[in-house]
Design an enzyme around this catalytic site. Sequence first.
Site, short mmCIF file in Angstrom:
data_model
loop_
_atom_site.label_atom_id
_atom_site.label_comp_id
_atom_site.label_asym_id
_atom_site.label_seq_id
_atom_site.Cartn_x
_atom_site.Cartn_y
_atom_site.Cartn_z
N ARG A 63 42.14 45.94 48.43
CA ARG A 63 42.79 45.66 49.71
C ARG A 63 42.01 44.65 50.55
NH1 ARG A 63 44.65 50.78 52.82
NH2 ARG A 63 45.63 49.10 53.99
N CYS A 64 40.81 44.30 50.11
CA CYS A 64 39.93 43.39 50.86
C CYS A 64 40.08 41.96 50.34
CB CYS A 64 38.48 43.87 50.71
SG CYS A 64 37.26 42.71 51.34
#
Length: 115
Positions: free
Chosen positions: A10-11
Amino acid sequence: MAVTIYHNPRCSKSRQTLALLQEQGEDPKIVEYLKDTPDAATLEDFLKKLDMEPRELMRRKEAPYKELGLDDPGLSREALIAAMVEHPVLIERPIVVKGKKVALGRPPENVLEIL
């Protein structure tokens, strides 16, 4: 020599670092550290190889940092590392390991130094 990335999909920086590794011809082992958290000994090893103190490898804007009072200067190295093991969201990402070398992919280009 195998490459491992401690990754959070998600980063954006983590995704960019993974893409950079793949562009360099690496097929890294991907460890989603939020699910498969490194233990205290592993984090201590990363810190030594990165020449960092625990707070330098912590995401200080994450809620647990303030909630747990981790900004207390009286906390020991061991207590800070234990907090990262207990709350892996506190671990800065991505961490890339190749052999005995470790790099923090912030910015992603940092990992080129260990390839």
